[in-house]
Write a protein that holds these residues in place. Structure first.
Motif: not given
Ligand SMILES: [Zn+2]
Length: 96
Positions: A12-13, A52-53, A81-82, A25-26
């Motif tokens: 999950f980058v 993300h963590a 988000d990437a 932005d999730w």
């Protein structure tokens, strides 16, 4: 066979830290834990949301934290988000 479930799991980058005042932005479904709620690390109220963590945290709380801790936020605790390579979107319903 390496994974216990045999299902490949992409890391999950995390992406970029949003500028102060901007929203995270999730959109990725991995931010939502369908299994259970956990106490938000910031407000303590149970939430299905994950950073993300994998920190349980409301998106709104993370955004407020970024706004309140702009310097620490730059370290990337909570990020959007990437963004994948922009894909060609199918023009649906684009009838003239
Ligand atoms: Zn919260």
């Amino acid at each position: 066979m390496t994974g216990p479930r045999g299902k490949e799991k992409k890391p999950f980058v995390p992406g970029l830290v949003p500028p102060t005042g901007a929203l995270l932005d999730w959109g990725d479904g991995r931010h939502f834990d369908h299994q259970r709620d956990k106490p938000c690390v910031l407000c303590g109220t149970p939430t299905p949301m994950r950073s993300h963590a994998d920190e349980p945290v409301h998106k709104a709380c993370a955004e407020a934290w970024i706004a309140a801790n702009p310097v620490e936020a730059r370290l990337g605790r909570f990020t959007s988000d990437a963004k994948p390579q922009p894909k060609k979107t199918h023009d649906q319903g684009a009838h003239a």
